[in-house]
Design an enzyme around this catalytic site. Structure first.
Site, PDB file in Angstrom:
ATOM      1  N   VAL A  47      -0.890   6.991   2.447  1.00  0.00           N
ATOM      2  CA  VAL A  47      -0.261   7.948   3.354  1.00  0.00           C
ATOM      3  C   VAL A  47       0.702   7.247   4.317  1.00  0.00           C
ATOM      4  O   VAL A  47       1.842   7.677   4.498  1.00  0.00           O
ATOM      5  CB  VAL A  47      -1.345   8.718   4.138  1.00  0.00           C
ATOM      6  CG1 VAL A  47      -0.758   9.965   4.736  1.00  0.00           C
ATOM      7  CG2 VAL A  47      -2.508   9.083   3.238  1.00  0.00           C
ATOM      8  N   SER A  49      -0.157  -1.472   4.935  1.00  0.00           N
ATOM      9  CA  SER A  49      -0.803  -0.153   5.076  1.00  0.00           C
ATOM     10  C   SER A  49      -1.773   0.018   3.918  1.00  0.00           C
ATOM     11  O   SER A  49      -1.523   0.765   2.983  1.00  0.00           O
ATOM     12  CB  SER A  49       0.258   0.947   5.080  1.00  0.00           C
ATOM     13  OG  SER A  49       1.180   0.751   4.022  1.00  0.00           O
ATOM     14  N   HIS A  86       9.273  38.546   2.835  1.00  0.00           N
ATOM     15  CA  HIS A  86      10.409  38.108   2.017  1.00  0.00           C
ATOM     16  C   HIS A  86      11.647  37.978   2.890  1.00  0.00           C
ATOM     17  O   HIS A  86      11.904  38.859   3.708  1.00  0.00           O
ATOM     18  CB  HIS A  86      10.665  39.119   0.899  1.00  0.00           C
ATOM     19  CG  HIS A  86      11.874  38.757   0.085  1.00  0.00           C
ATOM     20  ND1 HIS A  86      11.855  37.737  -0.848  1.00  0.00           N
ATOM     21  CD2 HIS A  86      13.131  39.250   0.105  1.00  0.00           C
ATOM     22  CE1 HIS A  86      13.065  37.637  -1.388  1.00  0.00           C
ATOM     23  NE2 HIS A  86      13.864  38.535  -0.831  1.00  0.00           N
ATOM     24  N   GLY A 136       0.834  -1.199   0.000  1.00  0.00           N
ATOM     25  CA  GLY A 136       0.000   0.000   0.000  1.00  0.00           C
ATOM     26  C   GLY A 136       0.867   1.245   0.000  1.00  0.00           C
ATOM     27  O   GLY A 136       1.599   1.478   0.965  1.00  0.00           O
ATOM     28  N   GLY A 187      -5.106   0.789   4.233  1.00  0.00           N
ATOM     29  CA  GLY A 187      -6.316   1.482   4.671  1.00  0.00           C
ATOM     30  C   GLY A 187      -6.761   1.010   6.042  1.00  0.00           C
ATOM     31  O   GLY A 187      -6.154   0.117   6.638  1.00  0.00           O
TER      32      GLY A 187
HETATM   33  P1  NAI Z   1      -4.550   4.785   2.354  1.00  0.00           P
HETATM   34  O1  NAI Z   1      -5.970   4.673   1.999  1.00  0.00           O
HETATM   35  O2  NAI Z   1      -3.933   6.137   2.410  1.00  0.00           O
HETATM   36  O3  NAI Z   1      -3.678   3.927   1.333  1.00  0.00           O
HETATM   37  C1  NAI Z   1      -3.876   2.571   1.145  1.00  0.00           C
HETATM   38  C2  NAI Z   1      -3.212   2.154  -0.152  1.00  0.00           C
HETATM   39  O4  NAI Z   1      -3.174   0.759  -0.202  1.00  0.00           O
HETATM   40  C3  NAI Z   1      -3.971   2.637  -1.386  1.00  0.00           C
HETATM   41  O5  NAI Z   1      -3.077   3.264  -2.265  1.00  0.00           O
HETATM   42  C4  NAI Z   1      -4.557   1.370  -1.952  1.00  0.00           C
HETATM   43  O6  NAI Z   1      -4.688   1.383  -3.349  1.00  0.00           O
HETATM   44  C5  NAI Z   1      -3.523   0.340  -1.505  1.00  0.00           C
HETATM   45  N1  NAI Z   1      -4.021  -1.029  -1.414  1.00  0.00           N
HETATM   46  C6  NAI Z   1      -5.211  -1.455  -0.931  1.00  0.00           C
HETATM   47  N2  NAI Z   1      -5.294  -2.788  -0.982  1.00  0.00           N
HETATM   48  C7  NAI Z   1      -4.120  -3.235  -1.499  1.00  0.00           C
HETATM   49  C8  NAI Z   1      -3.588  -4.526  -1.770  1.00  0.00           C
HETATM   50  N3  NAI Z   1      -4.276  -5.634  -1.533  1.00  0.00           N
HETATM   51  N4  NAI Z   1      -2.347  -4.613  -2.313  1.00  0.00           N
HETATM   52  C9  NAI Z   1      -1.624  -3.491  -2.552  1.00  0.00           C
HETATM   53  N5  NAI Z   1      -2.081  -2.244  -2.316  1.00  0.00           N
HETATM   54  C10 NAI Z   1      -3.309  -2.119  -1.780  1.00  0.00           C
HETATM   55  O7  NAI Z   1      -4.397   4.015   3.738  1.00  0.00           O
HETATM   56  P2  NAI Z   1      -3.217   3.949   4.803  1.00  0.00           P
HETATM   57  O8  NAI Z   1      -1.932   4.421   4.220  1.00  0.00           O
HETATM   58  O9  NAI Z   1      -3.305   2.625   5.407  1.00  0.00           O
HETATM   59  O10 NAI Z   1      -3.672   5.010   5.856  1.00  0.00           O
HETATM   60  C11 NAI Z   1      -4.961   4.933   6.436  1.00  0.00           C
HETATM   61  C12 NAI Z   1      -5.509   6.286   6.669  1.00  0.00           C
HETATM   62  O11 NAI Z   1      -4.880   6.881   7.794  1.00  0.00           O
HETATM   63  C13 NAI Z   1      -5.259   7.278   5.548  1.00  0.00           C
HETATM   64  O12 NAI Z   1      -6.207   7.155   4.521  1.00  0.00           O
HETATM   65  C14 NAI Z   1      -5.413   8.567   6.252  1.00  0.00           C
HETATM   66  O13 NAI Z   1      -6.777   8.864   6.337  1.00  0.00           O
HETATM   67  C15 NAI Z   1      -4.861   8.278   7.621  1.00  0.00           C
HETATM   68  N6  NAI Z   1      -3.485   8.779   7.707  1.00  0.00           N
HETATM   69  C16 NAI Z   1      -3.270  10.112   7.569  1.00  0.00           C
HETATM   70  C17 NAI Z   1      -2.009  10.618   7.615  1.00  0.00           C
HETATM   71  C18 NAI Z   1      -1.816  12.065   7.390  1.00  0.00           C
HETATM   72  O14 NAI Z   1      -2.792  12.801   7.419  1.00  0.00           O
HETATM   73  N7  NAI Z   1      -0.586  12.531   7.179  1.00  0.00           N
HETATM   74  C19 NAI Z   1      -0.839   9.778   7.855  1.00  0.00           C
HETATM   75  C20 NAI Z   1      -1.175   8.382   7.929  1.00  0.00           C
HETATM   76  C21 NAI Z   1      -2.459   7.926   7.889  1.00  0.00           C
END
Ligand code: NAI
Ligand code: FAD
Length: 475
Positions: A193, A279, A454, A190, A281
């Site tokens: 983020v 990671s 600036h 994944g 989701g």
């Molecule tokens: P995410 O939704 O950002 O990314 C998950 C990724 O995994 C996606 O690109 C998706 O296409 C991919 N994916 C899904 N199933 C898969 C599979 N079977 N094989 C390969 N790739 C796959 O979710 P993530 O990174 O787990 O984070 C969860 C949430 O936590 C984020 O959506 C965000 O809302 C929150 N978060 C926010 C942060 C920030 O605001 N800086 C930092 C970290 C997390």
């Protein structure tokens, strides 16, 4: 006698604790139930965000960035570092201390606002006279009644089928934040983020990192031009991102983890690594809440069903944050918490989803608010775009940090700002100006005509706004 409260909040993450504070400010008698345990089994208010999310990840991002600067960046400034070494135990202990400061801060705020804090799991018992009966199961068991209930139970990491988290080899965000020795080889599944932030931390600390992403496009929710620029930077850093992959069998053993996967060309591959971070989701969390007892409706994803005002199907039961629809972001949860407390008080709390900013704390940072260029195209909206590169910004040059750009999208006729997208140094801070501008329905020209200090990175924002009308001054 059963304790009676005007408002009972279940969940003490950013949604819940902020809702509790706002409700107390409004004069309500408030209780907050949270079950998170620290290493000693005591309460640790702040939820995912404080304990295993926003705060510890940013602490490690900062530490690992210092390490990278010391190893690779300082020399350009004429500062030579020799004998550089890493004390990972100290780095992790510092991160834990930062978490604790935030836990303690919330405990203090609860005391200050006279919020009754219960450590344990809250679950519905039944609708009762004067509200709802909630059982608290913790060190001590008791039942309390709340006239209004705010559910803020958050989310949990999604596991890959056949690869349960053991937090030793196959890690969720929790294990990813406390790897005790830098792995030689690390995989992340994944490239969202967490994949990018945690991948960056461990790459900077010396791991060889591969990120396997199912989608063929990189950061699909991000403006394409910005995502492309970010990808170029990550490639240059050596963060290996494989797009369009299909992950197959995952085997975990004494020597680490073996991942069978197919690349975008359909070729079978095997990746052997010391650790794997999954990671992909997060899933809304209602474990133990006992929604059936009162007939609380969930949707097909397991999220609590709410309307635009965070009202559930039950009278005086509200839900906010990660456990409901919308982006899983701490500041979104907080805004909903404030809005719900104000609605309970008969006020008109409101959350504008169009102006919720996103930030990815990699280097370069990525930040945006509003619509992307691809969304505007799909809508058939006539727009103007303006970009300005940090390469042409004096402060960025002085910092030695010139990767990236600021991009404005504005309505072709009215010039109203429709979206602002950034990749570059400290854009997590710069994005606020764009959020304010959009909240006030500013035009690109409004920003272009405002005096910016600036030399500052914020001049790139002004220049990108000027670029909408093709009149940049420094490019
Ligand atoms: P995410 O939704 O950002 O990314 C998950 C990724 O995994 C996606 O690109 C998706 O296409 C991919 N994916 C899904 N199933 C898969 C599979 N079977 N094989 C390969 N790739 C796959 O979710 P993530 O990174 O787990 O984070 C969860 C949430 O936590 C984020 O959506 C965000 O809302 C929150 N978060 C926010 C942060 C920030 O605001 N800086 C930092 C970290 C997390
Ligand atoms: P949570 O923070 O998940 O809190 C829910 C709380 O409720 C928990 O303490 C839980 O123990 C408790 N609870 C659950 N059920 C019960 C029950 N029945 N009884 C009692 N207590 C219960 N967002 C950002 O905006 N910026 C970031 O930089 C950022 N970084 C992140 C990094 C990582 C690694 C992760 C995983 C997430 C990150 N997020 C970030 C997302 C952010 O953490 C969440 O959006 C936010 O925590 C959601 O807040 P919440 O209050 O809805 O739920």
């Amino acid at each position: 006698m059963t304790k009676q409260f005007d408002v009972v909040v279940i969940g003490g993450g950013p949604g819940g604790y902020i809702a509790a504070i706002r409700a107390a400010q409004l004069g309500f008698n408030v209780a907050c139930i949270d079950e998170w345990k620290n290493a000693k089994g005591g309460p640790a208010l702040g939820g995912t965000c404080t304990n295993v999310g926003c705060i510890p990840s940013k602490a490690l991002l900062q530490s690992s960035e210092h390490f990278e600067h010391a190893g690779h960046g300082f020399a350009d400034h004429g500062i030579n570092v020799s004998g550089l070494s890493l004390d990972i135990d100290k780095m992790l202990a510092r991160k834990d201390q930062v978490v604790k400061q935030n836990n303690d801060g919330i405990t203090y705020l609860f005391k200050k606002n006279k919020i009754a804090s219960f450590h344990g799991r809250g679950s519905f018992v039944k609708a009762a006279e004067g509200g709802y009966e909630i059982k608290v199961a913790g060190a001590a068991e008791e039942t309390i009644v709340g006239k209004h209930i705010i559910l803020a139970t958050g989310s949990n990491a999604r596991a890959l089928p056949g690869a349960a988290f053991d937090e030793e080899n196959i890690l969720s965000n929790d294990g990813a934040l406390r790897i005790g020795a830098v792995p030689k080889k690390l995989a992340l599944i994944g490239s969202g983020v967490i994949g990018l932030e945690m991948g960056s931390v461990w790459r900077r600390l010396g791991a060889e990192v591969t990120v396997l992403e199912a989608l063929p496009t990189f950061l699909g929710a991000v403006d394409e031009q910005i995502a492309k620029e970010a990808k170029k930077a990550f490639d240059k850093q050596g963060l290996k991102i494989e797009l369009g992959v299909k992950v197959g069998e995952i085997k975990s053993g004494k020597k680490g983890v073996s991942i069978v996967w197919t690349n975008a060309k359909g070729e079978a591959q095997t990746l052997d690594v010391d650790k794997l971070i999954v990671s992909i989701g997060r899933v809304p969390n209602t474990i133990g809440l006992n929604p059936e007892a009162v007939g609380l409706a969930l949707d097909e994803r397991g999220a609590i069903n709410v309307d635009g005002d965070c009202k559930t199907n039950l009278p005086n039961v509200w839900a906010i944050g990660d456990v409901v629809r919308g982006p899983m972001l701490a500041h979104k949860a907080e805004e909903e918490g404030v809005a719900v407390a104000e609605r309970i008080a008969g006020q008109h709390g409101h959350v504008n989803f169009n102006t919720v900013p996103w930030v990815i704390y990699t280097h370069p940072e990525i930040a945006w608010v509003g619509q992307t260029e691809q969304q505007l195209k799909a809508e058939g909206r006539a727009y103007k775009a303006g970009t300005f590169p940090f390469l042409a910004n004096g402060r960025a040059r002085a910092l030695g940090d010139t990767t990236g750009m600021v991009k404005f999208l504005a309505d072709a006729t009215t010039d109203e700002i429709l979206g602002v997208h950034m990749v570059g140094p400290q854009v997590s801070e710069l994005i606020s100006e764009a959020v304010v501008a959009m909240e006030f329905k500013a035009s690109a020209e409004d920003i272009a005509r405002i005096c910016h200090a600036h030399p500052s990175l914020s001049e790139a924002t002004k220049e990108a706004a000027l670029a909408v009308d093709k009149r940049t001054l420094n490019f």
